[in-house]
Design a protein around this motif. Structure first.
Motif, PDB file in Angstrom:
ATOM      1  N   ARG A 158       0.819  -1.212   0.000  1.00 39.21           N
ATOM      2  CA  ARG A 158       0.000   0.000   0.000  1.00 39.21           C
ATOM      3  C   ARG A 158       0.855   1.265   0.000  1.00 39.21           C
ATOM      4  NH1 ARG A 158      -2.541  -3.632   3.494  1.00 39.21           N
ATOM      5  NH2 ARG A 158      -4.699  -4.105   2.914  1.00 39.21           N
ATOM      6  N   ASN A 159       2.075   1.151   0.472  1.00 38.93           N
ATOM      7  CA  ASN A 159       2.992   2.293   0.527  1.00 38.93           C
ATOM      8  C   ASN A 159       4.388   1.831   0.137  1.00 38.93           C
ATOM      9  OD1 ASN A 159       1.398   4.629   1.961  1.00 38.93           O
ATOM     10  ND2 ASN A 159       0.935   2.780   3.140  1.00 38.93           N
ATOM     11  N   LEU A 160       5.127   2.751  -0.461  1.00 34.57           N
ATOM     12  CA  LEU A 160       6.490   2.464  -0.905  1.00 34.57           C
ATOM     13  C   LEU A 160       7.403   3.573  -0.396  1.00 34.57           C
ATOM     14  CD1 LEU A 160       7.992   0.434  -2.836  1.00 34.57           C
ATOM     15  CD2 LEU A 160       7.696   2.142  -4.635  1.00 34.57           C
ATOM     16  N   VAL A 161       8.524   3.188   0.212  1.00 38.27           N
ATOM     17  CA  VAL A 161       9.524   4.181   0.639  1.00 38.27           C
ATOM     18  C   VAL A 161      10.820   3.885  -0.103  1.00 38.27           C
ATOM     19  CG1 VAL A 161      10.820   5.173   2.552  1.00 38.27           C
ATOM     20  CG2 VAL A 161       8.465   4.400   2.913  1.00 38.27           C
ATOM     21  N   ILE A 162      11.221   4.836  -0.928  1.00 39.54           N
ATOM     22  CA  ILE A 162      12.417   4.652  -1.750  1.00 39.54           C
ATOM     23  C   ILE A 162      13.607   5.294  -1.052  1.00 39.54           C
ATOM     24  CG2 ILE A 162      13.492   5.095  -3.992  1.00 39.54           C
ATOM     25  CD1 ILE A 162      10.684   5.293  -5.185  1.00 39.54           C
ATOM     26  N   ALA A 163      14.561   4.471  -0.676  1.00 36.83           N
ATOM     27  CA  ALA A 163      15.813   4.946  -0.076  1.00 36.83           C
ATOM     28  C   ALA A 163      16.952   4.215  -0.779  1.00 36.83           C
ATOM     29  CB  ALA A 163      15.828   4.696   1.425  1.00 36.83           C
ATOM     30  N   ALA A 164      17.032   4.442  -2.075  1.00 35.97           N
ATOM     31  CA  ALA A 164      17.984   3.700  -2.907  1.00 35.97           C
ATOM     32  C   ALA A 164      19.395   4.267  -2.846  1.00 35.97           C
ATOM     33  CB  ALA A 164      17.493   3.685  -4.358  1.00 35.97           C
ATOM     34  N   GLY A 165      19.596   5.339  -2.071  1.00 39.83           N
ATOM     35  CA  GLY A 165      20.942   5.870  -1.894  1.00 39.83           C
ATOM     36  C   GLY A 165      21.422   6.688  -3.074  1.00 39.83           C
ATOM     37  N   LEU A 166      22.725   6.793  -3.177  1.00 44.19           N
ATOM     38  CA  LEU A 166      23.359   7.609  -4.207  1.00 44.19           C
ATOM     39  C   LEU A 166      24.070   6.723  -5.217  1.00 44.19           C
ATOM     40  CD1 LEU A 166      24.977  10.236  -1.805  1.00 44.19           C
ATOM     41  CD2 LEU A 166      22.868  10.528  -3.113  1.00 44.19           C
ATOM     42  N   GLU A 167      24.193   7.218  -6.428  1.00 46.38           N
ATOM     43  CA  GLU A 167      24.943   6.487  -7.443  1.00 46.38           C
ATOM     44  C   GLU A 167      26.197   7.284  -7.805  1.00 46.38           C
ATOM     45  OE1 GLU A 167      22.302   7.995 -11.307  1.00 46.38           O
ATOM     46  OE2 GLU A 167      21.982   5.995 -10.446  1.00 46.38           O
ATOM     47  N   PRO A 168      27.339   6.612  -7.929  1.00 45.98           N
ATOM     48  CA  PRO A 168      28.589   7.315  -8.228  1.00 45.98           C
ATOM     49  C   PRO A 168      28.563   7.958  -9.604  1.00 45.98           C
ATOM     50  CG  PRO A 168      28.888   4.943  -8.365  1.00 45.98           C
ATOM     51  CD  PRO A 168      27.524   5.161  -7.812  1.00 45.98           C
ATOM     52  N   VAL A 169      29.236   9.095  -9.705  1.00 47.36           N
ATOM     53  CA  VAL A 169      29.282   9.847 -10.960  1.00 47.36           C
ATOM     54  C   VAL A 169      30.701   9.831 -11.519  1.00 47.36           C
ATOM     55  CG1 VAL A 169      29.005  12.123 -12.020  1.00 47.36           C
ATOM     56  CG2 VAL A 169      27.385  11.354 -10.275  1.00 47.36           C
ATOM     57  N   LEU A 170      30.829   9.506 -12.781  1.00 49.77           N
ATOM     58  CA  LEU A 170      32.088   9.608 -13.506  1.00 49.77           C
ATOM     59  C   LEU A 170      31.922  10.639 -14.614  1.00 49.77           C
ATOM     60  CD1 LEU A 170      33.045   5.826 -13.869  1.00 49.77           C
ATOM     61  CD2 LEU A 170      34.186   7.523 -12.421  1.00 49.77           C
ATOM     62  N   PRO A 171      33.005  11.281 -15.047  1.00 47.42           N
ATOM     63  CA  PRO A 171      32.897  12.250 -16.146  1.00 47.42           C
ATOM     64  C   PRO A 171      32.348  11.598 -17.410  1.00 47.42           C
ATOM     65  CG  PRO A 171      35.035  12.415 -15.052  1.00 47.42           C
ATOM     66  CD  PRO A 171      34.381  11.183 -14.519  1.00 47.42           C
ATOM     67  N   ASP A 172      31.738  12.398 -18.245  1.00 46.17           N
ATOM     68  CA  ASP A 172      31.222  11.894 -19.511  1.00 46.17           C
ATOM     69  C   ASP A 172      32.330  11.215 -20.305  1.00 46.17           C
ATOM     70  OD1 ASP A 172      28.748  12.904 -18.903  1.00 46.17           O
ATOM     71  OD2 ASP A 172      28.996  14.747 -20.075  1.00 46.17           O
ATOM     72  N   GLY A 173      32.007  10.070 -20.842  1.00 52.34           N
ATOM     73  CA  GLY A 173      32.968   9.347 -21.670  1.00 52.34           C
ATOM     74  C   GLY A 173      33.909   8.447 -20.911  1.00 52.34           C
ATOM     75  N   ILE A 174      33.813   8.449 -19.573  1.00 49.12           N
ATOM     76  CA  ILE A 174      34.689   7.617 -18.748  1.00 49.12           C
ATOM     77  C   ILE A 174      33.895   6.444 -18.193  1.00 49.12           C
ATOM     78  CG2 ILE A 174      36.125   7.530 -16.674  1.00 49.12           C
ATOM     79  CD1 ILE A 174      37.341   9.166 -18.909  1.00 49.12           C
ATOM     80  N   ALA A 175      34.461   5.267 -18.291  1.00 50.21           N
ATOM     81  CA  ALA A 175      33.826   4.066 -17.753  1.00 50.21           C
ATOM     82  C   ALA A 175      34.781   3.376 -16.792  1.00 50.21           C
ATOM     83  CB  ALA A 175      33.438   3.109 -18.886  1.00 50.21           C
ATOM     84  N   GLU A 176      34.222   2.768 -15.752  1.00 60.18           N
ATOM     85  CA  GLU A 176      35.052   2.023 -14.803  1.00 60.18           C
ATOM     86  C   GLU A 176      35.711   0.836 -15.494  1.00 60.18           C
ATOM     87  OE1 GLU A 176      33.910   2.311 -10.229  1.00 60.18           O
ATOM     88  OE2 GLU A 176      32.430   1.202 -11.401  1.00 60.18           O
ATOM     89  N   SER A 177      36.909   0.523 -15.049  1.00 60.98           N
ATOM     90  CA  SER A 177      37.636  -0.618 -15.598  1.00 60.98           C
ATOM     91  C   SER A 177      38.601  -1.125 -14.535  1.00 60.98           C
ATOM     92  CB  SER A 177      38.402  -0.212 -16.859  1.00 60.98           C
ATOM     93  OG  SER A 177      39.486   0.658 -16.533  1.00 60.98           O
ATOM     94  N   GLU A 178      39.442  -2.050 -14.934  1.00 60.43           N
ATOM     95  CA  GLU A 178      40.441  -2.578 -14.001  1.00 60.43           C
ATOM     96  C   GLU A 178      41.388  -1.492 -13.526  1.00 60.43           C
ATOM     97  OE1 GLU A 178      44.038  -5.936 -13.972  1.00 60.43           O
ATOM     98  OE2 GLU A 178      42.703  -5.735 -15.705  1.00 60.43           O
ATOM     99  N   ARG A 179      41.585  -0.467 -14.351  1.00 62.59           N
ATOM    100  CA  ARG A 179      42.535   0.600 -14.027  1.00 62.59           C
ATOM    101  C   ARG A 179      41.880   1.932 -13.703  1.00 62.59           C
ATOM    102  NH1 ARG A 179      47.587  -1.524 -12.976  1.00 62.59           N
ATOM    103  NH2 ARG A 179      47.880  -3.373 -14.303  1.00 62.59           N
ATOM    104  N   ILE A 180      40.583   2.040 -13.887  1.00 57.11           N
ATOM    105  CA  ILE A 180      39.862   3.285 -13.621  1.00 57.11           C
ATOM    106  C   ILE A 180      38.760   2.995 -12.609  1.00 57.11           C
ATOM    107  CG2 ILE A 180      38.451   5.119 -14.615  1.00 57.11           C
ATOM    108  CD1 ILE A 180      39.885   4.675 -17.267  1.00 57.11           C
TER     109      ILE A 180
END
Length: 432
Positions: A158-180
């Motif tokens: 009957r009710n929903l509480v969204i506490a999904a937290g924060l998502e990390p931000v990377l600069p445009d064009g940058i993706a996480e990898s083994e070295r980043i």
């Protein structure tokens, strides 16, 4: 299908505080709320990747899960200390700011009491409206269990509480990898480092400074380069008067203010929370940097007024081109790892709500409208309550989503849900 009074998405500090508030409300009023919390992590955890040894909380221990709402609660930080047998030791420590590791232990201690209400390893992948006689009375929450893409279950509420937290931000064009990496995963990632020669950290906030400090202390043969566009780290404004922006009553002030005043207050007080660093850490990094210059062995390099304009990564390392902004001069640096401390953003609730989002009212800029009790404003065709813990800075102010107001915010949501449920004929096994 079983109908819960409440489903909480996420079980970090915010929904943990809500679970406590609901339990204490039941003890006071006798009203029980049938609630379940869905957490995608396999166990309780809060920013584990940044639990660096020696780092401390930036808020007082009195701003724990309950004290600002109910100082007599048995779930306060002082109750935790008493249970752990460290009350006198902590008092003798003469600090208002426990280590981050100790505060995390406190959160885990409190979370254990709600194990029966939490389904860990449960990732919410969708929310759909359940319409009865033209009105959305419930929501169905689709859950992926244990990371298995083909194992989906549905919970109704009957009710929903969204506490999904924060998502990390990377600069445009940058993706996480083994070295980043993003600093969110710092401690998890460093376990794979072997005799690094150079490490780069991008960012000018608290996480960036802590990561720089930690890597420099830990890898004593490596060069650590801090890259940021400012000339220096900006001290956090944690002065007594400025801290009033985090007071519970400041939420009321902000909520009722005009849009112009809201923007003004946000601009005035960004230095209390965003892209700022504790002065003690700034001074320590400068001291270390200067002493290395004196010794002629500069291992901590501060590349200020600079930005990374190009990144190339392979299995052997990462090559970054750093531009000095005043002159445009560019330098190429080869490093073992590039760590981005480029912040976080709140999860957009509309991305999660799917078809339910069609019933949510919005401001002209597209942001959801939120009532004072943290419930998303909806059309008359929806009776189900959708509450937000997070993503309310635009309506409730800079302190509304932070730990400073967690206890009070959770209490307000618990009261709102309890009062709404009190007006309903609730059959927990209703089938529609």
């Amino acid at each position: 299908m079983h109908v819960y009074d409440l489903i909480g998405i996420g079980f970090g500090p915010s929904n943990l505080a809500l679970a406590i508030a609901l339990r204490e409300r039941r003890a006071q009023t006798g009203d029980a709320v049938d609630a379940v919390f869905l957490e995608k992590q396999p166990a309780f955890g809060w920013h584990r990747g940044m639990l660096i040894e020696g780092t401390t909380m930036q808020v007082s221990f009195l701003k724990d899960l309950v004290t600002m709402r109910n100082p007599a609660s048995g779930f306060g930080f002082l109750s935790y200390l008493h249970d752990r047998g460290r009350m006198a030791d902590f008092i003798n420590h003469k600090t208002m700011f426990p280590s981050r590791a100790e505060f995390h232990d406190y959160l885990e201690w409190a979370a254990v009491a709600f194990d029966e209400q939490v389904e860990y390893g449960s990732e919410v992948v969708g929310v759909t409206p359940v319409v009865v006689d033209g009105v959305v009375e419930y929501v169905d929450v689709v859950v992926r269990q244990g990371g298995c893409s083909d194992e989906l279950t549905t919970r109704r509420a009957r009710n929903l509480v969204i506490a999904a937290g924060l998502e990390p931000v990377l600069p445009d064009g940058i993706a996480e990898s083994e070295r980043i990496w993003h600093t969110e995963e710092l401690l998890d990632r460093v376990t794979g480092l072997r005799d690094p020669r150079r490490l780069l950290v991008v960012g000018a906030g608290q996480s960036a400074a802590e990561a720089t400090d930690y890597l420099h202390r830990t890898y004593t043969d490596a060069e650590v380069c801090a890259v940021f566009t400012k000339y220096g780290y900006t001290p956090a404004d944690d002065s007594s008067f400025a801290n009033r922006v985090f007071d519970p009553e400041a939420v009321d002030h902000f909520y009722t203010a005009s849009d112009e005043v809201k923007r003004m207050l946000m601009d005035y007080h960004r230095s209390t929370n965003y892209s700022v660093v504790d002065l003690e850490l700034i001074d320590e990094l400068y001291r270390r940097h200067y002493q290395e210059k004196v010794a002629g062995e500069e291992r901590l390099r501060i590349l200020n007024a600079s930005r990374i304009v190009d990144v190339a990564s392979d299995g052997a390392g990462v090559r970054s081109t750093v531009e000095f902004l005043p002159t445009g001069e560019r330098t190429t640096l080869d490093a073992d790892v590039l760590v981005y401390a480029t912040g976080y953003r709140p999860c957009n609730p509309l991305n999660l709500l799917g078809g339910v989002g069609e019933y949510c009212l919005r401001h002209t800029d597209g942001a959801v409208r939120v009532e004072r009790d943290y419930r998303i404003a909806t059309s008359g065709a929806m009776s189900c309550g959708i509450y937000l813990q997070g993503a309310t800075e635009h309506t409730h102010g800079i302190g509304s989503t932070l730990l400073s107001n967690t206890a009070v915010r959770a209490g307000e949501i618990a009261d709102s849900i309890g009062e709404r449920l009190g007006s309903l004929d609730r059959n927990p096994y209703a089938v529609r």
